[in-house]
Motif scaffolding. Structure first.
Motif, mmCIF file in Angstrom:
data_model
loop_
_atom_site.group_PDB
_atom_site.id
_atom_site.type_symbol
_atom_site.label_atom_id
_atom_site.label_comp_id
_atom_site.label_asym_id
_atom_site.label_seq_id
_atom_site.Cartn_x
_atom_site.Cartn_y
_atom_site.Cartn_z
ATOM 1 N N GLY A 197 -10.626 -2.027 -0.927
ATOM 2 C CA GLY A 197 -11.431 -1.757 -2.071
ATOM 3 C C GLY A 197 -10.971 -0.653 -2.924
ATOM 4 O O GLY A 197 -9.755 0.064 -2.798
ATOM 5 N N ASP A 198 -11.871 -0.173 -3.988
ATOM 6 C CA ASP A 198 -11.606 0.870 -4.935
ATOM 7 C C ASP A 198 -11.637 2.115 -4.422
ATOM 8 O O ASP A 198 -12.837 2.356 -3.525
ATOM 9 C CB ASP A 198 -12.351 0.612 -6.066
ATOM 10 C CG ASP A 198 -11.963 -0.391 -7.098
ATOM 11 O OD1 ASP A 198 -10.571 -0.811 -6.880
ATOM 12 O OD2 ASP A 198 -12.730 -1.056 -8.092
ATOM 13 N N PRO A 234 -8.583 -5.991 -4.891
ATOM 14 C CA PRO A 234 -9.280 -4.953 -4.256
ATOM 15 C C PRO A 234 -9.710 -5.862 -2.768
ATOM 16 O O PRO A 234 -10.314 -4.963 -1.825
ATOM 17 C CB PRO A 234 -10.288 -4.557 -4.894
ATOM 18 C CG PRO A 234 -10.421 -5.373 -6.122
ATOM 19 C CD PRO A 234 -9.053 -6.127 -6.055
ATOM 20 N N ARG A 263 -6.005 2.240 -8.318
ATOM 21 C CA ARG A 263 -7.074 0.999 -7.760
ATOM 22 C C ARG A 263 -6.275 -0.071 -7.814
ATOM 23 O O ARG A 263 -5.362 -0.358 -8.551
ATOM 24 C CB ARG A 263 -7.909 0.878 -9.222
ATOM 25 C CG ARG A 263 -8.864 2.235 -9.349
ATOM 26 C CD ARG A 263 -9.945 1.982 -10.215
ATOM 27 N NE ARG A 263 -10.576 3.080 -10.682
ATOM 28 C CZ ARG A 263 -11.756 3.817 -9.864
ATOM 29 N NH1 ARG A 263 -11.770 2.964 -8.598
ATOM 30 N NH2 ARG A 263 -12.214 4.568 -10.218
ATOM 31 N N PRO A 264 -6.460 -0.798 -6.613
ATOM 32 C CA PRO A 264 -5.661 -2.215 -6.442
ATOM 33 C C PRO A 264 -6.047 -3.213 -7.286
ATOM 34 O O PRO A 264 -7.085 -3.225 -7.827
ATOM 35 C CB PRO A 264 -6.149 -2.443 -4.835
ATOM 36 C CG PRO A 264 -7.564 -1.854 -4.553
ATOM 37 C CD PRO A 264 -7.341 -0.598 -5.563
ATOM 38 N N GLN A 298 0.841 -1.407 -0.344
ATOM 39 C CA GLN A 298 0.174 0.046 -0.032
ATOM 40 C C GLN A 298 1.046 1.351 0.047
ATOM 41 O O GLN A 298 0.373 2.252 -0.317
ATOM 42 C CB GLN A 298 -1.143 -0.013 1.216
ATOM 43 C CG GLN A 298 -2.150 -1.086 1.067
ATOM 44 C CD GLN A 298 -2.974 -1.255 2.236
ATOM 45 O OE1 GLN A 298 -3.671 -1.943 2.280
ATOM 46 N NE2 GLN A 298 -2.573 -0.436 3.159
ATOM 47 N N TYR A 358 -1.121 -2.043 -8.113
ATOM 48 C CA TYR A 358 -1.991 -0.939 -8.471
ATOM 49 C C TYR A 358 -2.108 -0.674 -9.921
ATOM 50 O O TYR A 358 -1.112 -0.673 -10.690
ATOM 51 C CB TYR A 358 -1.742 0.222 -7.634
ATOM 52 C CG TYR A 358 -1.925 0.128 -6.268
ATOM 53 C CD1 TYR A 358 -3.430 0.385 -5.744
ATOM 54 C CD2 TYR A 358 -1.002 -0.177 -5.323
ATOM 55 C CE1 TYR A 358 -3.361 0.275 -4.374
ATOM 56 C CE2 TYR A 358 -1.554 -0.074 -3.978
ATOM 57 C CZ TYR A 358 -2.522 0.047 -3.637
ATOM 58 O OH TYR A 358 -2.735 -0.150 -2.185
ATOM 59 N N THR A 408 -9.007 4.608 1.261
ATOM 60 C CA THR A 408 -10.103 3.888 1.428
ATOM 61 C C THR A 408 -10.383 3.594 2.931
ATOM 62 O O THR A 408 -9.102 3.254 3.406
ATOM 63 C CB THR A 408 -10.580 2.807 0.525
ATOM 64 O OG1 THR A 408 -9.294 1.702 0.538
ATOM 65 C CG2 THR A 408 -10.612 3.337 -0.780
ATOM 66 N N LYS A 455 -6.054 -1.420 0.152
ATOM 67 C CA LYS A 455 -6.882 -0.197 0.141
ATOM 68 C C LYS A 455 -6.485 0.500 -1.064
ATOM 69 O O LYS A 455 -5.505 0.544 -1.403
ATOM 70 C CB LYS A 455 -6.411 0.526 1.569
ATOM 71 C CG LYS A 455 -6.706 0.049 3.040
ATOM 72 C CD LYS A 455 -6.597 0.886 3.912
ATOM 73 C CE LYS A 455 -7.121 0.473 5.057
ATOM 74 N NZ LYS A 455 -6.796 1.301 6.389
ATOM 75 N N GLY A 456 -7.520 1.333 -1.705
ATOM 76 C CA GLY A 456 -7.292 2.049 -2.789
ATOM 77 C C GLY A 456 -7.012 3.496 -2.438
ATOM 78 O O GLY A 456 -7.117 3.753 -1.316
#
Length: 171
Positions: free
Chosen positions: A148-149, A116, A112-113, A54, A96, A144, A120-121
């Protein structure tokens, strides 16, 4: 008498040699302790791996935000693509995929992962805000609140804020 003493002495020595090993109970206790420690440490270790992944998203979005501010200073408009900003960043990595949308007064960047369900996005935004008599650029980095997105950032004339379901990381 001497032979009796020798025999008892040899029996005593032999007995000490037999007591040098571990009992089954001692081995089971050690195995149970190792099992408990690994049950506690394994989830923490797996969580650290996701945090490391992340951090890539945070770093890329932060770089894109700074690139948008520099691009706006030179061109009086925001960039519409990652490659236009001239940062040398990839638009997709193993963790990502990155996208940039630009307009006249705002620019958004999203991370955007690719998974997801585990990561975290992240979303970043740069916008023109009122600063007295002039306008200046302000950036925001959001993540996020759960995996998620990400959502796009929200703008007003006075600030750039995180979108719905997003938590502020830096402003």
């Amino acid at each position: 008498m001497k032979t009796e003493f020798k025999a008892k002495f040899l029996q005593q020595l032999n007995k000490k040699r037999q007591d040098k090993g571990f009992t089954l109970i001692e081995l089971l206790v050690v195995i149970i302790i190792i099992g408990i420690l690994s049950a506690i440490a394994l989830p923490a270790f797996l969580n650290q791996a996701n945090k490391a992944k992340q951090s890539e998203g945070k770093q890329y979005i932060s770089s894109i935000n700074k690139g948008q501010q520099a691009y706006y200073a030179e061109n009086t408009q925001f960039g519409t693509d990652v490659t236009v900003l001239g940062l040398g960043l990839k638009t997709a990595t193993t963790n990502y995929s990155y996208a940039v949308t630009g307009a006249s007064a705002t620019a958004d960047a999203t991370a955007r992962p690719t998974n997801p369900a585990a990561l975290k996005g992240y979303a970043g935004g740069v916008g023109l805000v009122d600063a007295g008599e002039a306008k200046t650029t302000q950036s925001v980095l959001c993540e996020t609140s759960s995996v998620g997105d990400p959502a796009i950032s929200a703008y007003s004339a006075s600030s750039v804020d995180c979108g719905t379901g997003m938590v502020l990381v830096t402003k």
